[in-house]
Design a protein around this motif. Sequence first.
Motif, short mmCIF file in Angstrom:
data_model
loop_
_atom_site.label_atom_id
_atom_site.label_comp_id
_atom_site.label_asym_id
_atom_site.label_seq_id
_atom_site.Cartn_x
_atom_site.Cartn_y
_atom_site.Cartn_z
N ARG A 248 30.33 100.35 60.67
CA ARG A 248 29.97 98.97 60.97
C ARG A 248 30.77 97.99 60.11
O ARG A 248 31.25 96.97 60.59
N SER A 249 30.93 98.33 58.83
CA SER A 249 31.68 97.46 57.91
C SER A 249 33.14 97.37 58.31
O SER A 249 33.74 96.29 58.31
N THR A 250 33.72 98.49 58.67
CA THR A 250 35.13 98.52 59.05
C THR A 250 35.38 97.70 60.31
O THR A 250 36.35 96.94 60.39
N VAL A 251 34.51 97.86 61.27
CA VAL A 251 34.68 97.16 62.55
C VAL A 251 34.48 95.66 62.39
O VAL A 251 35.20 94.85 62.98
N SER A 252 33.49 95.28 61.58
CA SER A 252 33.15 93.86 61.46
C SER A 252 34.00 93.09 60.44
O SER A 252 33.93 91.87 60.37
N MET A 253 34.83 93.81 59.65
CA MET A 253 35.57 93.13 58.58
C MET A 253 36.78 92.37 59.08
O MET A 253 37.27 91.45 58.42
N ARG A 254 37.31 92.71 60.23
CA ARG A 254 38.53 92.09 60.70
C ARG A 254 38.41 90.56 60.77
O ARG A 254 39.31 89.82 60.35
N HIS A 255 37.29 90.07 61.29
CA HIS A 255 37.12 88.62 61.43
C HIS A 255 37.08 87.92 60.07
O HIS A 255 37.83 86.94 59.87
N PRO A 256 36.25 88.36 59.10
CA PRO A 256 36.26 87.67 57.79
C PRO A 256 37.60 87.78 57.07
O PRO A 256 37.99 86.85 56.35
N LEU A 257 38.33 88.88 57.26
CA LEU A 257 39.65 88.99 56.64
C LEU A 257 40.62 87.98 57.25
O LEU A 257 41.42 87.37 56.53
N ASN A 258 40.54 87.78 58.55
CA ASN A 258 41.39 86.78 59.20
C ASN A 258 41.03 85.37 58.70
O ASN A 258 41.91 84.54 58.46
N ALA A 259 39.72 85.14 58.56
CA ALA A 259 39.27 83.84 58.07
C ALA A 259 39.73 83.61 56.63
O ALA A 259 40.12 82.50 56.25
N LEU A 260 39.70 84.69 55.83
CA LEU A 260 40.15 84.60 54.44
C LEU A 260 41.65 84.34 54.37
O LEU A 260 42.13 83.54 53.54
N LYS A 318 46.18 91.52 51.00
CA LYS A 318 47.04 92.49 51.69
C LYS A 318 46.47 93.90 51.55
O LYS A 318 46.46 94.69 52.52
N MET A 319 45.96 94.23 50.37
CA MET A 319 45.36 95.55 50.15
C MET A 319 44.13 95.73 51.04
O MET A 319 43.93 96.80 51.65
N LEU A 320 43.30 94.68 51.13
CA LEU A 320 42.10 94.75 51.96
C LEU A 320 42.47 94.93 53.43
O LEU A 320 41.85 95.72 54.15
N GLU A 321 43.48 94.18 53.87
CA GLU A 321 43.91 94.28 55.27
C GLU A 321 44.47 95.67 55.57
O GLU A 321 44.16 96.26 56.62
N ASP A 322 45.27 96.21 54.65
CA ASP A 322 45.83 97.54 54.86
C ASP A 322 44.74 98.60 54.89
O ASP A 322 44.77 99.52 55.74
N ARG A 323 43.79 98.47 53.98
CA ARG A 323 42.72 99.48 53.95
C ARG A 323 41.88 99.40 55.20
O ARG A 323 41.49 100.43 55.77
N ASN A 324 41.58 98.17 55.63
CA ASN A 324 40.79 98.01 56.84
C ASN A 324 41.50 98.61 58.04
O ASN A 324 40.89 99.25 58.91
#
Length: 356
Positions: A248-260, A318-324
Amino acid sequence: MSEYAFAVGHLVPMVADATSTNHWRESVEKQLNSIPSVRDLSFRKISDRWLGDRPASGILSFRVTIPERVQNELCLSLWPAIKGVEDFIVETWFESLSSVTFITCVGGDSELSDPSNAVMSVREFILRELGKLEESDVTLQVLGPSPFHTDFYLSPGKGKSDYGEGLSVTLQKSRGYSRCDFFYDATLEADPKRMLFVTFSLLARELSGYYYLVGCRNSRLEHLNDLDAEIQEQVVSLEPSGLIKYVRSTVSMRHPLNALRLSLLKAKLSFVQTARGEKEVIDLTYSGREAQVFRSQLESEHSERYSDEIENFESILKMLEDRNSQDGQRIASFFVALVGVIVGSLLTATLRWWAT
């Protein structure tokens, strides 16, 4: 008196929800006059033009008595009390860019040690006394560094550089507190009290730009602190317990990472845009002025762009985006394999059924 010792800072009485100069003035007058040690409160040439939180121009002045014993209580050994000085005249000059506060140590001269400590003593004393008042809507706005990391003096004599309007100046920089001596020509029978007013007037024009830039720098820092809080929130969310929470965390993180990512880009753009305005402030402050005593301080505030912090945030993001992205690929591979196993099992079961 022919000599003065004074300090410079930014101590501005602010009134919550004030909508006009009259509203602000009435509240400040009522609350400051409620402090027993404050007297001789005056408002000189206060403009009716309201800048949203303060008047556009004018001078707020009062005298306050702080015994050495109380100064020592307030400082908690962080800075020394000013020996032999218990009375202070506090003047806040409202300028178009920002406000500047001058604190004169009554009885002090060019031999007085550490007059700059008056800013801390007055600041802590007024904050303490305002805190004692019931239902006070007056607070004290403080911009650091306060004081201005300089001990100021005015006396008869001649300094190294002309400062304007009959004044000359000598600035001695040091790793600790610098010393700035203003001088006036005593042979011209100049009134020392008037020359102190002239000194404040010229300094207010120069240092209002400085405190404006300090406020801009603080805004950048607050912006970065908000970004840091958002990034830390995403870092924490990377450590969920359990398979379902992980997916659930992996799927839902894309939007907040884009916002960040968008917030970081907006911050960088904002810093670039405000930098132009800050440079104009410095240029206007020193336009037509031969004496540019404190220009290096203004340039220092302007140059603080927090580039290292921005670079670190980009690296973490960048690290968060790569890991996601990697986690998303793992989850997709897992479900593809799972579907393959399920389909294979169903086909096997179906073939066995047909065989029987």
